[in-house]
Design an enzyme around this catalytic site. Structure first.
Site, short mmCIF file in Angstrom:
data_model
loop_
_atom_site.label_atom_id
_atom_site.label_comp_id
_atom_site.label_asym_id
_atom_site.label_seq_id
_atom_site.Cartn_x
_atom_site.Cartn_y
_atom_site.Cartn_z
N HIS A 35 0.86 -1.17 0.00
CA HIS A 35 0.00 0.00 0.00
C HIS A 35 0.90 1.23 0.00
O HIS A 35 2.13 1.12 0.09
CB HIS A 35 -0.99 -0.01 1.16
CG HIS A 35 -0.38 -0.11 2.53
ND1 HIS A 35 0.35 0.91 3.11
CD2 HIS A 35 -0.39 -1.12 3.45
CE1 HIS A 35 0.76 0.55 4.31
NE2 HIS A 35 0.32 -0.68 4.53
N HIS A 79 3.99 1.92 2.09
CA HIS A 79 5.27 1.25 1.82
C HIS A 79 6.09 1.97 0.77
O HIS A 79 7.26 1.63 0.55
CB HIS A 79 5.01 -0.17 1.29
CG HIS A 79 4.30 -1.08 2.22
ND1 HIS A 79 3.09 -1.68 1.91
CD2 HIS A 79 4.62 -1.52 3.45
CE1 HIS A 79 2.70 -2.44 2.91
NE2 HIS A 79 3.60 -2.36 3.86
N LYS A 134 5.18 -2.31 16.00
CA LYS A 134 3.99 -3.09 16.37
C LYS A 134 3.90 -3.20 17.88
O LYS A 134 4.88 -3.46 18.56
CB LYS A 134 4.05 -4.49 15.75
CG LYS A 134 4.04 -4.50 14.23
CD LYS A 134 2.71 -3.98 13.71
CE LYS A 134 2.68 -3.92 12.20
NZ LYS A 134 1.44 -3.35 11.68
N ARG A 138 2.46 -10.35 15.77
CA ARG A 138 1.79 -10.58 14.49
C ARG A 138 1.23 -12.00 14.43
O ARG A 138 1.78 -12.91 15.04
CB ARG A 138 2.78 -10.42 13.33
CG ARG A 138 3.28 -9.00 13.10
CD ARG A 138 4.31 -9.01 11.99
NE ARG A 138 4.91 -7.71 11.76
CZ ARG A 138 4.47 -6.81 10.88
NH1 ARG A 138 3.40 -7.10 10.15
NH2 ARG A 138 5.07 -5.65 10.74
N ASP A 180 11.69 3.47 11.12
CA ASP A 180 11.46 2.39 12.08
C ASP A 180 12.43 1.22 11.87
O ASP A 180 12.48 0.29 12.68
CB ASP A 180 10.02 1.90 12.01
CG ASP A 180 9.66 1.31 10.63
OD1 ASP A 180 10.34 1.65 9.64
OD2 ASP A 180 8.71 0.51 10.56
N LYS A 207 -4.23 6.15 4.75
CA LYS A 207 -5.48 5.51 5.17
C LYS A 207 -6.66 6.39 4.75
O LYS A 207 -6.60 7.61 4.81
CB LYS A 207 -5.51 5.31 6.69
CG LYS A 207 -4.45 4.35 7.21
CD LYS A 207 -4.82 2.92 6.95
CE LYS A 207 -3.85 1.97 7.64
NZ LYS A 207 -4.17 0.56 7.41
N THR A 208 -7.74 5.74 4.33
CA THR A 208 -8.98 6.44 4.06
C THR A 208 -10.07 5.76 4.88
O THR A 208 -9.81 4.79 5.58
CB THR A 208 -9.36 6.36 2.57
OG1 THR A 208 -9.64 4.98 2.25
CG2 THR A 208 -8.22 6.85 1.68
#
Length: 420
Positions: A47, A50, A84, A88, A195, A234-235
């Protein structure tokens, strides 16, 4: 000695940290450098969150250096704890393989693979899967101190809530990657998001301990943040994907064209290959004639063309113009579905056909009196065509592919009426 690439990256605000600023500058001036950036296949598509590290790597390619594009088929089986707050969920090997294939395909829209300094795709599963547990502990684990690991931010932030040994070892695996690429491809620089600083420096430290003095450097780029503090990429509908099946080119284009005035110049620097002079001209236009939105148009057009190609961009612009003008007749059913994906969706019983009853039953107008007033005043449009007859009956010709009707009230209030 100043380096044109570093100067450009600095102007664009793309350099966050460097392990050795003067060393990187000297290296870039003396040779064609092989460098890498990696992504773990956590989904079958990247997305736009990235994108920036890979676009930065592409800038190195534009200046004559050679990119290695690493897809983490091995590390993707483990999971990076960086950024995070919780563990995960492990993916199956089959899913990871599908994700690797999807992301590998997308890299061909970002990099040139067939030129003299053509990029090369590598998959760390090819070497990590060859390391036995005993080899891992003896050959690599011996060189990594637990105290050193505990000092990493990605580990520290997880200690309070817990971190598995699986994710604890992730930084060692990525360190092995840098060492492997350094030894086998003469790769001297790793590029990553901010990060990834701990993982990058772990690789350099592991090489120093295993091989002695090694020419290896790290460069990170800043985290992309919007001026309003909201998460970039983001949307309301979720992430903005590069896969056109997940996010259509029209939706992709719309995301960029809706960039705020406060963010658009920064994003032009980050995400396009427009020159300093071109971006400064757009900045001037933004200042003098913001209503023209030339900066937003340039951003949307350049990023959409780069990722999806000219034909997809042309379609996105055509759909946008048709929706803006209300010319719905020129669009296909699929294009209408794309364009009206986020408008209010209402369901209508097939027995209701009178236009007054339709717009009251669906909540488009609040009462029959209001509905008649809206119709008489010319405020109601059926599939883009004004309807001023209060006795009008909706028929099969008003049902696009027998599925839906687009009703507009006023200038911009659209509704998608579905049938049951």
């Amino acid at each position: 000695m100043a380096n044109a690439l570093i100067d450009d990256l600095t102007w664009r605000g793309l350099i966050y940290q460097q392990t050795d600023e003067s060393g990187i500058d000297t290296l870039l001036n003396k040779e064609q450098v092989t460098l890498y950036c990696g992504a773990d296949p956590t989904a079958d598509s990247l997305h736009i969150g990235h994108l920036l590290p890979f676009l930065t790597l592409r800038r190195f390619q534009e200046h004559g250096h050679r990119p290695l594009v690493l897809i983490g088929g091995g590390t993707g089986m483990i999971g990076d704890p960086s950024g995070k707050s919780e563990e995960r969920t492990l993916q199956t090997e089959e899913q990871v393989e599908l994700n690797v294939a999807g992301i590998s395909k997308q890299m061909h829209s970002i990099f040139e693979f067939d030129t003299e300094q053509g990029a090369k795709l590598v998959n760390n599963k090819d070497w990590l899967s060859q390391i036995s547990l005993i080899d891992f502990l003896r050959d690599y684990g011996k060189h990594v101190g637990v105290n050193y690991m505990l000092g990493k931010d990605s580990i520290q932030t997880r200690l309070e809530h817990g971190i598995s040994y699986t994710e604890f070892t992730y930084t060692i695996l990525q360190a092995i990657d840098f060492g492997y690429l350094n030894r086998n491809y003469n790769c001297k620089v790793q590029v990553g998001g901010s990060d990834q600083w701990g993982n990058i420096t772990s690789g350099i430290e592991l090489m120093r301990r295993m091989y002695g003095q090694t020419e290896a450097y790290g460069l990170t780029i800043p985290l992309v943040v919007k001026s309003d503090g909201k998460k970039f990429g983001k949307t309301e509908g979720g992430a903005v994907w590069l896969d056109p099946e997940k996010t259509s080119p029209y939706e992709f284009y719309q995301f960029w064209i809706n960039t705020t005035d406060d963010d658009v110049i920064k994003f032009l620097k980050y995400f396009t290959f427009l020159s300093k002079e071109e971006i400064e001209q757009l900045e001037q236009s933004l200042s003098e004639a913001p209503h023209l939105r030339e900066a937003q148009k340039a951003l949307a057009e350049n990023v959409t063309r780069f990722i999806h190609g000219q034909d997809a961009l042309d379609d996105a612009i055509r759909i946008s113009q048709a929706l803006f003008s209300g010319d719905l007749q020129s669009l296909s059913a699929n294009e209408l579905k794309e364009g009206f994906k986020d408008v209010p969706q209402v369901t209508l019983n097939n027995d209701t056909t009178n236009i007054v009853d339709v717009i009251v039953e669906t909540g488009i107008s609040s009462s029959k009196r209001q509905a008649r007033e809206d119709i008489n005043n010319g405020a109601i449009y059926i599939n883009g065509l004004r309807q001023q007859d209060t006795t009008y009956e909706l028929s099969a010709t008003d049902k696009i592919e027998n599925e839906f009707t687009i009703i507009r009230r006023g200038k911009k209030k659209y509704f998608m009426v579905n049938y049951q």
